[in-house]
Design a protein around this motif. Structure first.
Motif, short mmCIF file in Angstrom:
data_model
loop_
_atom_site.label_atom_id
_atom_site.label_comp_id
_atom_site.label_asym_id
_atom_site.label_seq_id
_atom_site.Cartn_x
_atom_site.Cartn_y
_atom_site.Cartn_z
N HIS A 18 -9.07 8.28 10.00
CA HIS A 18 -7.73 9.25 9.55
C HIS A 18 -5.76 8.26 9.81
CE1 HIS A 18 -10.58 12.29 10.60
NE2 HIS A 18 -9.05 13.52 9.29
N ARG A 19 -6.35 7.34 11.16
CA ARG A 19 -5.10 7.07 11.73
C ARG A 19 -4.94 5.08 10.33
NH1 ARG A 19 -6.14 7.77 16.51
NH2 ARG A 19 -7.09 6.12 16.93
N LEU A 20 -6.07 4.65 9.71
CA LEU A 20 -5.92 3.68 9.14
C LEU A 20 -5.03 4.16 7.83
CD1 LEU A 20 -9.91 2.29 8.79
CD2 LEU A 20 -7.29 1.24 10.10
N PRO A 21 -4.24 2.97 7.14
CA PRO A 21 -3.64 2.96 5.69
C PRO A 21 -4.35 3.58 4.18
CG PRO A 21 -2.87 1.38 7.17
CD PRO A 21 -4.08 1.80 7.84
N PRO A 22 -3.90 3.91 4.18
CA PRO A 22 -4.47 4.40 2.71
C PRO A 22 -5.27 3.79 2.09
CG PRO A 22 -2.42 5.35 2.88
CD PRO A 22 -2.38 5.11 4.06
N GLU A 23 -4.15 2.58 2.04
CA GLU A 23 -4.73 1.81 0.95
C GLU A 23 -5.76 0.78 1.27
OE1 GLU A 23 -1.74 1.96 2.40
OE2 GLU A 23 -0.83 -0.13 3.30
N VAL A 24 -5.79 0.77 2.43
CA VAL A 24 -6.73 -0.30 3.22
C VAL A 24 -8.56 1.11 2.31
CG1 VAL A 24 -6.34 -1.34 4.73
CG2 VAL A 24 -6.75 -0.15 5.12
N LYS A 25 -7.94 2.08 3.13
CA LYS A 25 -8.82 3.15 2.39
C LYS A 25 -9.45 3.14 1.61
CE LYS A 25 -7.45 6.33 5.67
NZ LYS A 25 -7.70 7.76 5.89
N ILE A 26 -8.90 3.26 0.62
CA ILE A 26 -8.95 3.59 -1.53
C ILE A 26 -9.25 2.34 -1.49
CG2 ILE A 26 -8.03 3.54 -3.27
CD1 ILE A 26 -5.85 4.63 -2.07
N ALA A 27 -9.10 0.18 -1.47
CA ALA A 27 -10.28 -0.57 -0.98
C ALA A 27 -11.36 -0.60 -1.03
CB ALA A 27 -9.21 -1.77 -1.24
N PRO A 221 9.85 8.34 -1.33
CA PRO A 221 11.28 7.82 -0.69
C PRO A 221 11.17 6.63 0.05
CG PRO A 221 10.76 10.20 0.43
CD PRO A 221 9.63 9.29 -0.93
N GLY A 222 12.19 5.88 0.74
CA GLY A 222 11.54 4.58 0.81
C GLY A 222 10.96 3.95 2.23
N ALA A 223 11.67 5.05 3.07
CA ALA A 223 11.09 5.07 4.12
C ALA A 223 9.28 5.52 4.30
CB ALA A 223 11.64 6.90 4.79
N TRP A 224 9.04 6.40 3.32
CA TRP A 224 7.87 6.41 3.04
C TRP A 224 7.43 4.96 3.18
CZ3 TRP A 224 6.29 12.04 0.33
CH2 TRP A 224 6.80 12.37 0.70
N LEU A 225 7.24 4.59 2.18
CA LEU A 225 6.65 3.49 1.83
C LEU A 225 6.86 1.97 3.04
CD1 LEU A 225 8.14 2.65 -2.19
CD2 LEU A 225 5.57 3.29 -1.06
N ALA A 226 8.56 2.56 3.88
CA ALA A 226 8.37 1.33 4.38
C ALA A 226 7.97 1.45 6.12
CB ALA A 226 9.94 1.25 4.99
N THR A 227 6.92 2.33 5.99
CA THR A 227 6.43 2.67 7.45
C THR A 227 5.20 2.38 7.12
OG1 THR A 227 7.33 5.08 7.62
CG2 THR A 227 8.17 3.54 8.86
N GLY A 228 4.19 1.97 8.20
CA GLY A 228 2.69 2.13 8.12
C GLY A 228 2.09 1.45 7.35
N ALA A 229 2.62 0.13 6.88
CA ALA A 229 1.84 -0.23 6.06
C ALA A 229 1.06 -1.70 6.36
CB ALA A 229 3.29 -1.35 4.95
N ALA A 230 -0.46 -1.16 5.71
CA ALA A 230 -1.17 -1.90 6.04
C ALA A 230 -0.71 -3.63 6.99
CB ALA A 230 -2.49 -1.72 5.51
N THR A 231 -1.08 -3.66 8.08
CA THR A 231 -1.47 -5.12 9.06
C THR A 231 -2.71 -5.78 8.79
OG1 THR A 231 -2.09 -4.86 10.46
CG2 THR A 231 0.48 -4.09 10.05
N THR A 232 -2.37 -7.15 8.97
CA THR A 232 -3.86 -7.74 8.59
C THR A 232 -4.77 -7.26 9.70
OG1 THR A 232 -2.14 -10.00 8.38
CG2 THR A 232 -4.56 -10.58 8.64
N ARG A 233 -4.47 -6.57 11.04
CA ARG A 233 -4.90 -6.24 11.22
C ARG A 233 -6.10 -4.79 10.66
NH1 ARG A 233 -6.58 -2.73 15.28
NH2 ARG A 233 -4.90 -1.70 15.08
N HIS A 234 -5.65 -3.88 10.43
CA HIS A 234 -6.04 -2.92 9.99
C HIS A 234 -7.14 -2.96 8.56
CE1 HIS A 234 -2.01 -0.42 10.89
NE2 HIS A 234 -2.89 -0.09 11.28
N TRP A 235 -6.86 -4.98 8.04
CA TRP A 235 -7.30 -4.41 6.49
C TRP A 235 -9.06 -5.23 6.92
CZ3 TRP A 235 -6.68 -3.94 1.68
CH2 TRP A 235 -5.63 -3.09 1.57
#
Lengths: 256, 239
Positions: A18-27, A221-235
């Motif tokens: 659940h805690r993983l950023p959505p973009e890595v889960k989609i990929a 909103p920019g605040a959503w986009l800015a926070t919680g983006a995937a880091t290398t570790r997440h990927w």
């Protein structure tokens, strides 16, 4: 049209998935599905491996096996098609319990059953661990064209508007003496579908104008986009499952 | 529950054909994004969202067809084409399909190109071409508009269903031999019924919207330009 399709699949839990950023889960989900589809259909062991991976992720994400099983019934019609293929298929035939079955059809049916089921399970895991809002955020971060994420955002926002408006109209019909039963309520629905659309639009337009007046310019909103983006570790963490699946697929192609 | 043709699941069509249609769908969607951006103004943006939501909702309503084994649902291509135009319309249907495949597992992710080609591209394109043609031929009355929407719906659903037959012929994972003709016939028959249902809903919706807010109907814009349609200020969509 039940209430809130938008949230019906999300399983509110706390887990590493659940805690993983959505973009890595989609990929991860897309790569996993592609690996499954690329696997030769007679490499039976490979599909066992994929199922193991799915069950592993399901256990980690704590969505529950019963939930996963009941939700995967969506592919039922395809299962029917899969069971019809052994009778429709051409070529060499085997007899089994007195039935003449096509070998090619049997393989084809298995192919659809296995790949279809694994695909459904993978997307259910994504849906169960990711809210719709996060899903769109993930698509946006994966550089999906803005016009698509914009349409998707409004689609999800307006689904609730539509459902709410439909419920109000149904209550209005009932309070004026309509007695909706089973199929007959379809008539009332069909007669009012244009009105439903228009009412939902006018309500939706107000929602849109309220958003525009609060600074909406076509993106989250920019605040959503800015926070919680995937880091290398997440990927790296999320890559384990699709990498394992790709490994299995490669082995199946080489060995098969 | 879902229909065989409409949401193709993983493993029904082989990899190379799926990949080829994926590339085709990607290229076509890129064009739609490019052209759609010019169309999408403050009036069309909420409409596009609502059309997508409407299609998403009606795709949940299934017509059980006789045997119960095969069920079909509405596609919404014609509705999208009439209300938001071909470019944004195709994008609306594509968004519905993408979201459905990502989270509902309805239609395989690897088969997304095939599904988008059938429903978003073929369905919307056929519907829009028919609408553009019929609106010029038929009398400009409510009946004419209803007939246009109805015919466009029926034919777009039929063509979309035959798109699946073509894809199955090109790359079906199981050779059904002479049954392919039967498959085409079954698909056409089933989808004729679906098309009639879809036609009624589309016609009813389009006529209501055209009566009350003709400025919202994309297909009518070039034919009957309303004096107030484009002069309202940006935030003046509210009435």
């Amino acid at each position: 049209m039940g209430a809130g399709h938008a949230h019906v699949l999300y399983r509110d839990r706390t887990s590493a998935v659940h805690r993983l950023p959505p973009e890595v889960k989609i990929a991860a989900m897309v790569v996993f599905t592609l690996a499954v589809v690329a696997t030769p259909r007679d490499a039976f062991w490979a599909f066992g491996g994929y199922l193991l991976l799915v069950l592993l992720v399901a256990a980690v994400s704590r969505v529950g096996l019963a939930w996963l099983a009941s939700r995967s019934l969506i592919e039922l019609p395809f299962v029917v098609f899969a069971f019809a293929l052994p009778f429709l298929g051409t070529g060499e035939r085997v007899s089994w319990l007195g039935l003449e079955l096509s070998v090619d059809g049997l393989y084809g049916g298995w192919n659809i059953l296995a790949k279809g089921t694994l695909g459904v399970l993978a997307s259910l895991l994504l849906a169960g661990t990711t809210t719709m809002r996060d899903l769109i955020l993930g698509l946006d971060r994966l550089h999906c064209p803005q016009i698509l994420t914009q349409i998707a955002t409004f689609m999800l926002r307006y689904l609730d508007v539509l459902v709410g408006e439909a419920r109000r109209m149904r209550v209005a019909r009932i309070s004026r003496g309509d007695d909706p039963r089973f199929l007959w309520q379809l008539r009332g629905f069909a007669a009012g579908v244009g009105a439903l659309f228009l009412r939902a639009y006018e309500r939706g337009e107000r929602v849109y104008l309220a958003m525009v007046s609060r600074g909406y310019q076509g993106r989250m909103p920019g605040a959503w986009l800015a926070t919680g983006a995937a880091t290398t570790r997440h990927w790296l963490v999320a890559a384990t499952v699709p990498l394992a699946a790709t490994g299995i697929a490669a082995a199946a192609v080489v060995l098969g | 529950m879902d229909n065989l043709a409409m949401h193709i699941s993983n493993g029904i069509i082989n990899g190379p054909v799926a990949a080829a249609f994926g590339a085709l769908a990607l290229a076509a969607l890129a064009l739609c994004v490019f052209r759609g951006r010019q169309d999408l103004d403050d009036r069309l943006a909420p409409m596009a969202g609502l059309v997508a939501a409407f299609i998403f909702a009606v795709q949940m309503l299934n017509f059980p067809i006789f045997t119960g084994a095969v069920s079909g649902h509405l596609l919404g291509g014609a509705l999208a084409a009439v209300l938001v135009g071909p470019w944004v319309g195709a994008l609306c249907v594509a968004v519905v399909l993408i979201v459905q495949s990502l989270i509902f597992g309805d239609g395989g992710v690897a088969m997304l190109g095939l599904n988008i080609t059938n429903m978003a591209l073929l369905g919307v394109a056929v519907a829009y071409l028919l609408v553009a043609l019929l609106l010029r031929i038929l009398p400009r009355t409510v009946t004419g508009l209803a007939a246009t929407a109805f015919v466009a719906s029926v034919l777009s659903v039929l063509v979309a269903s035959q798109g699946f037959v073509l894809q199955y012929w090109l790359g079906g994972t199981t050779d059904v031999g002479s049954s392919l003709g039967g498959l085409a016939g079954t698909m056409a028959g089933v989808h004729l019924l679906i098309g009639v249902g879809e036609g009624l809903i589309t016609a009813s919706t389009v006529v209501t919207v055209a009566k009350v807010r003709p400025d919202l109907v994309y297909a009518l814009r070039s034919l009957r330009p309303l004096p107030t349609a484009h002069q309202l200020p940006v935030t003046g969509g509210a009435r």
